[in-house]
Design a protein around this motif. Structure first.
Motif, PDB file in Angstrom:
ATOM      1  N   ALA A  98       0.836  -1.209   0.000  1.00 10.66           N
ATOM      2  CA  ALA A  98       0.000   0.000   0.000  1.00 10.66           C
ATOM      3  C   ALA A  98       0.868   1.256   0.000  1.00 10.66           C
ATOM      4  CB  ALA A  98      -0.929  -0.009   1.209  1.00 10.66           C
ATOM      5  N   ALA A  99       1.932   1.266   0.790  1.00 13.99           N
ATOM      6  CA  ALA A  99       2.830   2.424   0.833  1.00 13.99           C
ATOM      7  C   ALA A  99       3.503   2.649  -0.519  1.00 13.99           C
ATOM      8  CB  ALA A  99       3.884   2.237   1.927  1.00 13.99           C
ATOM      9  N   ASN A 100       3.908   1.566  -1.175  1.00  7.45           N
ATOM     10  CA  ASN A 100       4.545   1.697  -2.484  1.00  7.45           C
ATOM     11  C   ASN A 100       3.575   2.228  -3.536  1.00  7.45           C
ATOM     12  OD1 ASN A 100       7.136   0.889  -1.727  1.00  7.45           O
ATOM     13  ND2 ASN A 100       6.630  -1.273  -1.975  1.00  7.45           N
ATOM     14  N   LEU A 101       2.323   1.786  -3.491  1.00  6.00           N
ATOM     15  CA  LEU A 101       1.323   2.301  -4.435  1.00  6.00           C
ATOM     16  C   LEU A 101       1.090   3.789  -4.222  1.00  6.00           C
ATOM     17  CD1 LEU A 101      -1.310  -0.598  -4.494  1.00  6.00           C
ATOM     18  CD2 LEU A 101       0.490  -0.104  -6.169  1.00  6.00           C
ATOM     19  N   GLU A 102       1.074   4.216  -2.958  1.00  5.61           N
ATOM     20  CA  GLU A 102       0.920   5.647  -2.655  1.00  5.61           C
ATOM     21  C   GLU A 102       2.091   6.456  -3.190  1.00  5.61           C
ATOM     22  OE1 GLU A 102      -0.083   7.068   1.254  1.00  5.61           O
ATOM     23  OE2 GLU A 102      -1.366   5.319   1.596  1.00  5.61           O
ATOM     24  N   LYS A 103       3.306   5.952  -3.000  1.00  3.81           N
ATOM     25  CA  LYS A 103       4.500   6.648  -3.491  1.00  3.81           C
ATOM     26  C   LYS A 103       4.490   6.763  -5.011  1.00  3.81           C
ATOM     27  CE  LYS A 103       7.422   5.092   0.321  1.00  3.81           C
ATOM     28  NZ  LYS A 103       8.481   4.123   0.683  1.00  3.81           N
ATOM     29  N   SER A 105       1.851   6.749  -6.955  1.00  2.00           N
ATOM     30  CA  SER A 105       0.793   7.693  -7.298  1.00  2.00           C
ATOM     31  C   SER A 105       1.271   9.135  -7.104  1.00  2.00           C
ATOM     32  CB  SER A 105      -0.440   7.417  -6.439  1.00  2.00           C
ATOM     33  OG  SER A 105      -1.464   8.320  -6.752  1.00  2.00           O
ATOM     34  N   ALA A 106       1.997   9.384  -6.035  1.00  2.00           N
ATOM     35  CA  ALA A 106       2.523  10.729  -5.768  1.00  2.00           C
ATOM     36  C   ALA A 106       3.508  11.178  -6.847  1.00  2.00           C
ATOM     37  CB  ALA A 106       3.184  10.772  -4.391  1.00  2.00           C
TER      38      ALA A 106
END
Length: 134
Positions: A98-103, A105-106
């Protein structure tokens, strides 16, 4: 040596591949038909996506249902031996994903997760991949 033997368990775990897995190779075979020219395991991107289309800013992760805690029958299985360890391990994997997907996306990337169980219906998976890459 039994399966519960730490040395045997360790040997089994070392044999688990992290790239070029059967599900990943199957997804790449589908993609080669309509969207070749992808890059593999880009270390410069968060989460090191299995497949990346640099110009399109699209990242594809091919996840094993067990290892990444998918909500299918295979992903819901918890080993009987050392169950607390496995629950924590899979929870850490999910949080990291989840953290990697957020990064990503950013950074302006779109990402898609392909689950191992989705390979059962190749036509539906191909349609999903095509829509993602358009």
């Amino acid at each position: 040596m039994t399966a519960e033997d730490p040395e045997k368990r360790s040997a089994i775990m070392r044999a688990v591949k992290s790239q070029d897995t059967s599900p990943e190779l199957a997804v790449r075979a589908l993609l080669r038909r309509f969207a070749p020219f992808y890059r593999l395991q880009r270390k410069d991107l968060p989460g090191k996506p299995d497949i990346a289309y640099i110009g399109r800013k699209r990242a594809i992760f091919v996840h094993g249902c067990f290892w990444h805690g998918h909500d299918c029958a295979r992903g819901a299985r918890t080993p009987k031996a050392n169950a607390d360890y496995w629950k924590a391990k899979i929870a850490r994997n999910r949080a990291r994903d989840a953290a990697n997907l957020e990064k990503l996306s950013a950074q302006g990337w779109r990402s898609l997760t392909v689950w191992e169980c989705e390979l059962k219906d190749r036509d539906a998976l191909e349609k999903r991949l095509r829509e993602f890459l358009e």
